[in-house]
Design a protein around this motif. Structure first.
Motif, PDB file in Angstrom:
ATOM      1  N   ALA A   1       0.827  -1.201   0.000  1.00 33.15           N
ATOM      2  CA  ALA A   1       0.000   0.000   0.000  1.00 33.15           C
ATOM      3  C   ALA A   1       0.866   1.257   0.000  1.00 33.15           C
ATOM      4  CB  ALA A   1      -0.925   0.004   1.214  1.00 33.15           C
ATOM      5  N   THR A   2       1.951   1.224   0.739  1.00 35.32           N
ATOM      6  CA  THR A   2       2.866   2.370   0.790  1.00 35.32           C
ATOM      7  C   THR A   2       3.466   2.646  -0.584  1.00 35.32           C
ATOM      8  OG1 THR A   2       3.371   1.866   3.105  1.00 35.32           O
ATOM      9  CG2 THR A   2       4.915   3.286   1.930  1.00 35.32           C
ATOM     10  N   VAL A   3       3.849   1.574  -1.276  1.00 33.66           N
ATOM     11  CA  VAL A   3       4.406   1.709  -2.628  1.00 33.66           C
ATOM     12  C   VAL A   3       3.358   2.268  -3.589  1.00 33.66           C
ATOM     13  CG1 VAL A   3       5.263   0.414  -4.633  1.00 33.66           C
ATOM     14  CG2 VAL A   3       6.169  -0.065  -2.341  1.00 33.66           C
ATOM     15  N   PHE A   4       2.140   1.707  -3.559  1.00 32.67           N
ATOM     16  CA  PHE A   4       1.101   2.146  -4.481  1.00 32.67           C
ATOM     17  C   PHE A   4       0.663   3.588  -4.206  1.00 32.67           C
ATOM     18  CE2 PHE A   4       0.077  -2.524  -5.126  1.00 32.67           C
ATOM     19  CZ  PHE A   4       0.617  -2.544  -6.395  1.00 32.67           C
ATOM     20  N   LYS A   5       0.656   3.995  -2.945  1.00 32.53           N
ATOM     21  CA  LYS A   5       0.318   5.380  -2.623  1.00 32.53           C
ATOM     22  C   LYS A   5       1.371   6.336  -3.188  1.00 32.53           C
ATOM     23  CE  LYS A   5      -2.477   4.606   1.528  1.00 32.53           C
ATOM     24  NZ  LYS A   5      -2.542   4.725   3.006  1.00 32.53           N
ATOM     25  N   ALA A   6       2.631   5.942  -3.110  1.00 35.93           N
ATOM     26  CA  ALA A   6       3.697   6.770  -3.680  1.00 35.93           C
ATOM     27  C   ALA A   6       3.550   6.872  -5.196  1.00 35.93           C
ATOM     28  CB  ALA A   6       5.065   6.187  -3.312  1.00 35.93           C
ATOM     29  N   ILE A   7       3.166   5.760  -5.832  1.00 35.13           N
ATOM     30  CA  ILE A   7       2.941   5.761  -7.288  1.00 35.13           C
ATOM     31  C   ILE A   7       1.779   6.688  -7.624  1.00 35.13           C
ATOM     32  CG2 ILE A   7       2.158   4.348  -9.228  1.00 35.13           C
ATOM     33  CD1 ILE A   7       3.707   1.999  -7.959  1.00 35.13           C
TER      34      ILE A   7
ATOM     35  N   LEU B   1      -6.410  -0.513  -3.903  1.00 41.11           N
ATOM     36  CA  LEU B   1      -7.620   0.272  -3.691  1.00 41.11           C
ATOM     37  C   LEU B   1      -7.410   1.411  -2.698  1.00 41.11           C
ATOM     38  CD1 LEU B   1     -10.103  -2.725  -3.553  1.00 41.11           C
ATOM     39  CD2 LEU B   1      -9.896  -1.078  -5.414  1.00 41.11           C
ATOM     40  N   VAL B   2      -6.712   1.143  -1.589  1.00 42.23           N
ATOM     41  CA  VAL B   2      -6.519   2.198  -0.592  1.00 42.23           C
ATOM     42  C   VAL B   2      -5.585   3.286  -1.109  1.00 42.23           C
ATOM     43  CG1 VAL B   2      -6.991   0.662   1.342  1.00 42.23           C
ATOM     44  CG2 VAL B   2      -4.626   0.985   0.599  1.00 42.23           C
ATOM     45  N   ALA B   3      -4.850   3.000  -2.172  1.00 40.14           N
ATOM     46  CA  ALA B   3      -4.003   4.008  -2.818  1.00 40.14           C
ATOM     47  C   ALA B   3      -4.763   4.777  -3.892  1.00 40.14           C
ATOM     48  CB  ALA B   3      -2.774   3.344  -3.427  1.00 40.14           C
ATOM     49  N   ASN B   4      -6.091   4.524  -3.988  1.00 41.06           N
ATOM     50  CA  ASN B   4      -6.947   5.190  -4.990  1.00 41.06           C
ATOM     51  C   ASN B   4      -6.545   4.869  -6.425  1.00 41.06           C
ATOM     52  OD1 ASN B   4      -8.726   6.579  -3.163  1.00 41.06           O
ATOM     53  ND2 ASN B   4      -7.030   7.965  -2.698  1.00 41.06           N
ATOM     54  N   LEU B   5      -6.082   3.633  -6.605  1.00 44.56           N
ATOM     55  CA  LEU B   5      -5.824   3.100  -7.937  1.00 44.56           C
ATOM     56  C   LEU B   5      -6.864   2.018  -8.223  1.00 44.56           C
ATOM     57  CD1 LEU B   5      -1.933   2.849  -7.683  1.00 44.56           C
ATOM     58  CD2 LEU B   5      -3.226   4.554  -8.994  1.00 44.56           C
ATOM     59  N   LYS B   6      -7.012   1.638  -9.471  1.00 45.49           N
ATOM     60  CA  LYS B   6      -8.047   0.670  -9.861  1.00 45.49           C
ATOM     61  C   LYS B   6      -7.412  -0.625 -10.342  1.00 45.49           C
ATOM     62  CE  LYS B   6     -11.863  -0.032 -13.133  1.00 45.49           C
ATOM     63  NZ  LYS B   6     -12.629   0.551 -14.261  1.00 45.49           N
ATOM     64  N   PRO B   7      -7.792  -1.764  -9.753  1.00 48.42           N
ATOM     65  CA  PRO B   7      -7.273  -3.043 -10.254  1.00 48.42           C
ATOM     66  C   PRO B   7      -7.924  -3.424 -11.578  1.00 48.42           C
ATOM     67  CG  PRO B   7      -8.852  -3.414  -8.486  1.00 48.42           C
ATOM     68  CD  PRO B   7      -8.671  -1.933  -8.579  1.00 48.42           C
TER      69      PRO B   7
ATOM     70  N   ASP C   1     -10.692  -2.278   2.262  1.00 48.96           N
ATOM     71  CA  ASP C   1      -9.969  -1.360   3.142  1.00 48.96           C
ATOM     72  C   ASP C   1      -8.913  -2.151   3.899  1.00 48.96           C
ATOM     73  OD1 ASP C   1      -9.218   0.951   4.401  1.00 48.96           O
ATOM     74  OD2 ASP C   1     -11.122   1.293   5.423  1.00 48.96           O
ATOM     75  N   GLN C   2      -8.052  -1.462   4.603  1.00 52.38           N
ATOM     76  CA  GLN C   2      -7.107  -2.133   5.485  1.00 52.38           C
ATOM     77  C   GLN C   2      -6.653  -1.146   6.548  1.00 52.38           C
ATOM     78  OE1 GLN C   2      -3.976  -3.419   2.742  1.00 52.38           O
ATOM     79  NE2 GLN C   2      -2.702  -1.697   3.309  1.00 52.38           N
ATOM     80  N   GLY C   3      -6.030  -1.659   7.584  1.00 47.00           N
ATOM     81  CA  GLY C   3      -5.615  -0.810   8.695  1.00 47.00           C
ATOM     82  C   GLY C   3      -4.434   0.075   8.358  1.00 47.00           C
ATOM     83  N   LYS C   4      -4.077   0.910   9.322  1.00 45.21           N
ATOM     84  CA  LYS C   4      -2.945   1.808   9.167  1.00 45.21           C
ATOM     85  C   LYS C   4      -1.656   1.010   8.966  1.00 45.21           C
ATOM     86  CE  LYS C   4      -0.413   5.515  11.516  1.00 45.21           C
ATOM     87  NZ  LYS C   4      -0.336   6.371  12.731  1.00 45.21           N
ATOM     88  N   ALA C   5      -0.792   1.507   8.117  1.00 49.68           N
ATOM     89  CA  ALA C   5       0.462   0.817   7.820  1.00 49.68           C
ATOM     90  C   ALA C   5       1.505   1.088   8.904  1.00 49.68           C
ATOM     91  CB  ALA C   5       0.994   1.256   6.460  1.00 49.68           C
ATOM     92  N   TYR C   6       2.199   0.014   9.309  1.00 48.61           N
ATOM     93  CA  TYR C   6       3.272   0.124  10.289  1.00 48.61           C
ATOM     94  C   TYR C   6       4.507  -0.597   9.772  1.00 48.61           C
ATOM     95  CZ  TYR C   6      -0.448   1.291  13.656  1.00 48.61           C
ATOM     96  OH  TYR C   6      -1.513   1.864  14.306  1.00 48.61           O
ATOM     97  N   THR C   7       5.631  -0.271  10.367  1.00 52.90           N
ATOM     98  CA  THR C   7       6.837  -1.057  10.164  1.00 52.90           C
ATOM     99  C   THR C   7       6.863  -2.151  11.239  1.00 52.90           C
ATOM    100  OG1 THR C   7       9.250  -0.956   9.944  1.00 52.90           O
ATOM    101  CG2 THR C   7       8.271   0.456  11.622  1.00 52.90           C
ATOM    102  N   THR C   8       7.943  -2.876  11.360  1.00 53.44           N
ATOM    103  CA  THR C   8       8.076  -3.887  12.406  1.00 53.44           C
ATOM    104  C   THR C   8       8.512  -3.224  13.710  1.00 53.44           C
ATOM    105  OG1 THR C   8      10.370  -4.293  11.747  1.00 53.44           O
ATOM    106  CG2 THR C   8       8.680  -5.707  10.770  1.00 53.44           C
ATOM    107  N   ASN C   9       8.619  -4.005  14.763  1.00 49.62           N
ATOM    108  CA  ASN C   9       9.221  -3.517  16.004  1.00 49.62           C
ATOM    109  C   ASN C   9      10.288  -4.518  16.450  1.00 49.62           C
ATOM    110  OD1 ASN C   9       7.795  -5.662  17.116  1.00 49.62           O
ATOM    111  ND2 ASN C   9       6.258  -4.376  18.104  1.00 49.62           N
ATOM    112  N   GLU C  10      10.886  -4.265  17.588  1.00 50.44           N
ATOM    113  CA  GLU C  10      11.989  -5.114  18.042  1.00 50.44           C
ATOM    114  C   GLU C  10      11.538  -6.548  18.276  1.00 50.44           C
ATOM    115  OE1 GLU C  10      15.546  -5.112  21.435  1.00 50.44           O
ATOM    116  OE2 GLU C  10      14.021  -3.528  21.405  1.00 50.44           O
ATOM    117  N   TYR C  11      10.334  -6.733  18.814  1.00 48.14           N
ATOM    118  CA  TYR C  11       9.825  -8.085  19.076  1.00 48.14           C
ATOM    119  C   TYR C  11       9.694  -8.881  17.776  1.00 48.14           C
ATOM    120  CZ  TYR C  11       6.516 -11.814  20.134  1.00 48.14           C
ATOM    121  OH  TYR C  11       5.911 -13.036  20.236  1.00 48.14           O
ATOM    122  N   ILE C  12       9.107  -8.267  16.748  1.00 53.27           N
ATOM    123  CA  ILE C  12       8.936  -8.958  15.462  1.00 53.27           C
ATOM    124  C   ILE C  12      10.292  -9.257  14.841  1.00 53.27           C
ATOM    125  CG2 ILE C  12       8.024  -8.745  13.113  1.00 53.27           C
ATOM    126  CD1 ILE C  12       5.825  -6.936  14.312  1.00 53.27           C
TER     127      ILE C  12
END
Length: 402
Positions: free
Chosen positions: A36-42, A66-72, A246-257
């Motif tokens: 999603a982060t990549v598609f939003k940047a595109i 879809l969440v990047a407002n692009l059409k499949p 739809d999908q939830g907010k995008a996160y990176t990993t954390n130390e535990y993961i």
């Protein structure tokens, strides 16, 4: 080990197993968040447009578009790869990207044709490697071919004990072809926040909660799972909102993961050896008959080994025989856009768009490759029992026609 150091160590391991540089890897909580982060940047760089993909996939591979407002835009699939085919026929001025999925780890050579078709266009080639962690399509110079490659440490993927985590490989050659977009993608991936405290608690408790749920009786299992979801205390593989485009907010990993990934990622070579050996056993011993045929005879470390049955009823009979014998069998991806959208219109999908995928999705069983060789042979005996010998002159299952 702090978050920065553990992040670097994971990226070094990914680089080691893919013969790439750790500088080109970026971590995310789930692969779908990275996509999603990549598609939003595109979208932000090129404006609205279309992404070529296929419906024989998980819904979570379409939501990032879809969440990047692009059409499949959906291509049909090749029955020999269970993945996208004919991408060049769908290229249009508004095409922003093509997604080529390596279903079950079967490397789809369509990506080579897509690469040639877009090399002179402002179109991004995205490779979905969720089923083949650290394995990517290469050029004749043995360099990564796609602009973006998506990898997963998630549930029911190659590594079975990681559960969370994804990684995006950004090809450094994109910097030469489209430097502004390259910088946008890299910056956006680096800016992903760490999971919240609440999300971290769900991540840490996932294994225990899921194990408890799976041991409960059927009716009670559903009730407990629903209660945990209502309390926001359980992170499902696919959430309710993810069946509604739809999908939830995008996160990176954390130390535990990161620590969990580092505890298991060095199992990758032995994991792939075991899977490749089991694929070889299936190919050599599982024979085509009137009921089913093999989809691929290429020896590779597949996530699962697919076979296609003559009809959905026969596939279900085999599924029941295998599961009643204690084997965990997946039916990737039945239904299409698995586990199915609330409304197809949310996804711009109509069954007429992919007749081959529609026809075979309910007829495919994906046999496990992570079991011992002895268990793999037990699966073969269930599908090809001695008292039901192969009919040498039986007709093969006919391929669907477009």
């Amino acid at each position: 080990m702090n978050i920065s150091l553990s992040n670097l160590e994971v990226r070094k391991k990914l680089a080691k197993y893919s013969n790439t540089s750790p500088d080109d890897w970026f971590l995310c909580l789930k692969a779908r968040y990275g996509m999603a982060t990549v598609f939003k940047a595109i979208h932000d760089r090129s404006g609205g447009g279309e992404v070529i993909t296929c419906p024989y996939t998980c819904i979570t591979a379409i939501n990032p578009i879809l969440v990047a407002n692009l059409k499949p835009v959906y291509c049909d699939i090749d029955p020999s790869t269970l993945s996208i085919t004919g991408t060049e026929d769908f290229l249009r001025p508004r095409t922003r990207a093509i997604v080529v999925q390596h279903t079950l780890g079967i490397m789809n050579r369509e990506i080579q044709r897509a690469y040639k078709a877009i090399k002179d266009r402002n179109v991004i080639l995205v490779e979905d490697c969720a089923h083949c962690l650290a394995r990517m399509s290469l050029t004749h110079k043995l360099e990564p071919l796609a602009d973006i490659s998506v990898h997963s440490f998630g549930v029911e993927k190659v590594l079975q004990n990681t559960k969370f985590g994804g990684a995006i490989y950004v090809n450094p050659k994109l910097k030469d072809r489209n430097p502004k977009l390259y910088n946008d993608i890299v910056s956006a991936l680096l800016d992903l926040p760490e999971p919240t405290v609440g999300m971290d608690l769900k991540i840490r408790s996932y294994r225990t909660e899921n194990a408890v749920i799976q041991r409960l009786p059927g009716a009670l299992k559903t009730g407990v799972r629903s209660a945990l979801l209502k309390m926001h205390a359980f992170e499902p593989a696919v959430s309710a909102i993810e069946q509604e485009a739809d999908q939830g907010k995008a996160y990176t990993t954390n130390e535990y993961i990161n620590k969990t990934i580092l505890a298991h990622i060095d199992e990758l070579p032995s994991n792939y050896r075991r899977r490749e050996q089991n694929v070889d056993i299936y190919i050599k011993n599982l024979r085509n008959d009137r009921k089913f045929k093999l989809i691929t005879k290429e020896k590779a470390p597949l996530l699962a080994f697919p076979v296609i049955f003559k009809d959905a009823y026969t596939a279900t009979e085999a599924y029941q025989a295998l599961t009643s014998s204690g084997f965990f069998i997946r039916r990737w991806y039945s239904p299409l856009l698995y586990p199915g959208p609330v409304q197809n219109r949310y996804y711009y999908y109509e069954p007429t768009m992919a007749p081959i995928a529609e026809d075979i999705s309910s007829r495919v069983l994906c046999l496990p490759t992570n079991y011992s060789a002895a268990d793999t042979r037990k699966i073969i005996k269930i599908l090809n029992p001695v008292d039901n010998p192969v009919q040498k002159n039986s007709k093969p299952v006919e391929k669907s026609k477009k």
